[in-house]
Design a protein around this motif. Structure first.
Motif, PDB file in Angstrom:
ATOM      1  N   UNK A 160       0.859  -1.279  -0.122  1.00 14.43           N
ATOM      2  CA  UNK A 160       0.083  -0.078  -0.025  1.00 14.43           C
ATOM      3  C   UNK A 160       0.753   1.231  -0.041  1.00 14.43           C
ATOM      4  N   UNK A 161       0.477   2.466  -1.092  1.00 18.23           N
ATOM      5  CA  UNK A 161       1.367   3.472  -0.852  1.00 18.23           C
ATOM      6  C   UNK A 161       0.560   4.724  -0.360  1.00 18.23           C
ATOM      7  N   UNK A 162       1.130   5.171   0.564  1.00 18.40           N
ATOM      8  CA  UNK A 162       0.495   6.340   1.401  1.00 18.40           C
ATOM      9  C   UNK A 162       1.358   7.638   0.907  1.00 18.40           C
ATOM     10  N   UNK A 163       0.208   8.917   0.704  1.00 16.85           N
ATOM     11  CA  UNK A 163       0.842  10.028   0.552  1.00 16.85           C
ATOM     12  C   UNK A 163       0.980  10.807   1.960  1.00 16.85           C
ATOM     13  N   UNK A 164       0.633  10.473   2.969  1.00 16.13           N
ATOM     14  CA  UNK A 164       0.732  11.089   4.205  1.00 16.13           C
ATOM     15  C   UNK A 164       0.581  10.037   5.356  1.00 16.13           C
ATOM     16  N   UNK A 165       1.520  10.405   6.575  1.00 19.09           N
ATOM     17  CA  UNK A 165       1.239   9.420   7.569  1.00 19.09           C
ATOM     18  C   UNK A 165      -0.047   9.014   7.988  1.00 19.09           C
ATOM     19  N   UNK A 166      -0.729  10.335   8.176  1.00 18.89           N
ATOM     20  CA  UNK A 166      -2.252  10.415   8.866  1.00 18.89           C
ATOM     21  C   UNK A 166      -3.060   9.360   7.940  1.00 18.89           C
ATOM     22  N   UNK A 167      -2.647   8.731   6.880  1.00 17.00           N
ATOM     23  CA  UNK A 167      -3.411   7.872   6.258  1.00 17.00           C
ATOM     24  C   UNK A 167      -3.148   6.407   6.605  1.00 17.00           C
ATOM     25  N   UNK A 168      -2.087   6.206   7.494  1.00 12.56           N
ATOM     26  CA  UNK A 168      -1.873   4.864   7.750  1.00 12.56           C
ATOM     27  C   UNK A 168      -2.636   4.420   8.873  1.00 12.56           C
ATOM     28  N   UNK A 169      -3.077   3.193   8.861  1.00  4.76           N
ATOM     29  CA  UNK A 169      -4.046   2.591   9.705  1.00  4.76           C
ATOM     30  C   UNK A 169      -3.402   1.751  10.448  1.00  4.76           C
ATOM     31  N   UNK A 170      -3.951   1.507  11.854  1.00  6.01           N
ATOM     32  CA  UNK A 170      -3.471   0.670  12.649  1.00  6.01           C
ATOM     33  C   UNK A 170      -3.550  -0.945  11.994  1.00  6.01           C
ATOM     34  N   UNK A 171      -2.374  -1.424  12.133  1.00 11.94           N
ATOM     35  CA  UNK A 171      -2.479  -2.746  11.568  1.00 11.94           C
ATOM     36  C   UNK A 171      -1.694  -2.785  10.161  1.00 11.94           C
ATOM     37  N   UNK A 172      -1.398  -1.582   9.557  1.00 10.98           N
ATOM     38  CA  UNK A 172      -0.801  -1.460   8.384  1.00 10.98           C
ATOM     39  C   UNK A 172       0.602  -2.241   8.396  1.00 10.98           C
ATOM     40  N   UNK A 173       1.490  -2.389   9.408  1.00  7.61           N
ATOM     41  CA  UNK A 173       2.688  -2.807   9.620  1.00  7.61           C
ATOM     42  C   UNK A 173       2.991  -3.240  11.213  1.00  7.61           C
ATOM     43  N   UNK A 174       3.753  -4.047  11.163  1.00  7.47           N
ATOM     44  CA  UNK A 174       4.606  -4.092  12.588  1.00  7.47           C
ATOM     45  C   UNK A 174       5.535  -3.444  12.809  1.00  7.47           C
ATOM     46  N   UNK A 175       6.418  -2.966  11.767  1.00  4.86           N
ATOM     47  CA  UNK A 175       7.607  -2.039  12.111  1.00  4.86           C
ATOM     48  C   UNK A 175       7.491  -0.951  11.028  1.00  4.86           C
ATOM     49  N   UNK A 176       7.863   0.309  11.696  1.00  5.64           N
ATOM     50  CA  UNK A 176       7.898   1.632  10.844  1.00  5.64           C
ATOM     51  C   UNK A 176       9.387   1.840  10.872  1.00  5.64           C
ATOM     52  N   UNK A 177       9.827   1.848   9.725  1.00  3.37           N
ATOM     53  CA  UNK A 177      11.148   2.061   9.194  1.00  3.37           C
ATOM     54  C   UNK A 177      11.333   3.348   8.521  1.00  3.37           C
ATOM     55  N   UNK A 178      12.063   4.082   9.216  1.00  2.00           N
ATOM     56  CA  UNK A 178      12.019   5.702   8.934  1.00  2.00           C
ATOM     57  C   UNK A 178      13.276   6.193   8.322  1.00  2.00           C
ATOM     58  N   UNK A 179      13.289   6.680   7.020  1.00  2.00           N
ATOM     59  CA  UNK A 179      14.301   7.500   6.283  1.00  2.00           C
ATOM     60  C   UNK A 179      13.664   8.511   5.589  1.00  2.00           C
ATOM     61  N   UNK A 180      13.307   9.591   6.444  1.00  2.00           N
ATOM     62  CA  UNK A 180      12.868  10.580   5.962  1.00  2.00           C
ATOM     63  C   UNK A 180      13.427  11.925   6.275  1.00  2.00           C
ATOM     64  N   UNK A 181      13.085  12.976   6.956  1.00  2.00           N
ATOM     65  CA  UNK A 181      13.825  14.426   7.249  1.00  2.00           C
ATOM     66  C   UNK A 181      13.789  14.615   8.689  1.00  2.00           C
ATOM     67  N   UNK A 182      14.747  15.345   9.183  1.00  2.00           N
ATOM     68  CA  UNK A 182      14.713  15.782  10.501  1.00  2.00           C
ATOM     69  C   UNK A 182      13.329  16.214  10.937  1.00  2.00           C
ATOM     70  N   UNK A 183      12.924  17.218  10.024  1.00  2.00           N
ATOM     71  CA  UNK A 183      11.581  18.131  10.396  1.00  2.00           C
ATOM     72  C   UNK A 183      10.225  17.145  10.593  1.00  2.00           C
ATOM     73  N   UNK A 184      10.301  15.818   9.931  1.00  2.00           N
ATOM     74  CA  UNK A 184       9.216  14.970  10.238  1.00  2.00           C
ATOM     75  C   UNK A 184       9.586  13.866  11.166  1.00  2.00           C
ATOM     76  N   UNK A 185      10.746  13.424  11.506  1.00  2.00           N
ATOM     77  CA  UNK A 185      10.977  12.290  12.231  1.00  2.00           C
ATOM     78  C   UNK A 185      10.424  12.109  13.422  1.00  2.00           C
TER      79      UNK A 185
END
Length: 259
Positions: A52-77
């Motif tokens: 599933x491709x999301x354009x915003x974190x707020x769209x991510x539902x509970x259960x979408x994943x077990x692990x959130x792997x983050x390689x974004x930017x300092x302003x968002x982390x």
């Protein structure tokens, strides 16, 4: 199968992480997040239809994943990791720029939600060893400066690795007389300051990620240096993080603490 979401999947590190997760037995790339995407078709990015491709974190539902792997930017982390913890996803974080206060807040949030996780200033084994060796050397060489060199697109300065190195050094160096401040004819020439440790940041094309720790003593000097020439070198550490995060009961800072 352990489901993994990659935030920042379209970036240079994100693409390396996508390839890694797809190659790991027992792991499934269930979702990706890319900021303000208009095309949400996974095949447009070389992904399986099941991702599933999301354009915003707020769209991510509970259960979408077990692990959130983050390689974004300092302003968002910070907001990303907060969101992951509130929605039952264990974070593995390669994005730098978190303050000490933010890390403490995230650790409390992880505890409240009964989750473990990993925040790694650097996933490269050479960088992890540099920090370990620098901490040991600080007991004998309290006078030290750090120079870090990165590509021109890196947003934060100093790097999370350099700052983590300074923190480890400060924990282990003995009390000593600090040299008097020199006069800067050009403000900033002596670099940033962390508890008396000067940090210098270089941003130039052609570099990936590099760090030198320079110790000076009476009549001698010691230099410890590491060089990451390709982002693929970070993936061995990411693999460790993905494999071990499920066993963690708290939000751990530093890859060296789970090796």
């Amino acid at each position: 199968m352990t489901k993994v979401l990659i935030a920042g999947f379209a970036g240079a590190m994100g693409q390396q992480a996508v390839a890694l997760v797809k190659s790991l037995p027992g792991f499934e790339l269930s979702a990706v997040v890319g900021h303000h995407l208009t095309d949400l078709d996974p095949t447009s990015y070389g992904l399986e239809n099941s991702t599933t491709v999301y354009a915003d974190r707020e769209q991510v539902e509970t259960g979408a994943a077990d692990i959130w792997l983050d390689f974004t930017v300092p302003a968002a982390v910070f907001e990303n990791v907060s969101y992951a913890l509130r929605h039952g996803m264990a974070p593995v974080v390669g994005t730098t720029g978190l303050s000490d206060e933010q890390v403490e807040e995230l650790q409390q949030l992880a505890k409240q939600n009964g989750l473990g996780g990993l925040i790694a200033p650097n996933f490269g084994m050479s960088a992890v060893l540099l920090m370990k060796f620098a901490k040991e050397a600080a007991a004998y060489f309290p006078e030290v400066e750090i120079i870090e060199m990165h590509h021109e697109d890196k947003k934060d300065a100093p790097s999370g690795t350099a700052l983590a190195t300074a923190k480890l050094i400060s924990e282990n160096r003995p009390a000593h007389e600090t040299a008097p401040d020199s006069t800067e004819s050009l403000p900033g020439a002596r670099g940033g300051d962390y508890q008396g440790i000067k940090l210098h940041a270089v941003r130039l094309p052609g570099y990936v990620a590099h760090e030198q720790v320079l110790f000076g003593g009476s009549g001698e000097a010691l230099t410890i240096r590491q060089d990451s020439f390709d982002r693929s070198s970070f993936m061995s550490g990411v693999k460790v993080g993905l494999e071990k995060v499920g066993t963690l009961t708290e939000l751990v800072v530093g890859l060296e603490n789970i090796l």
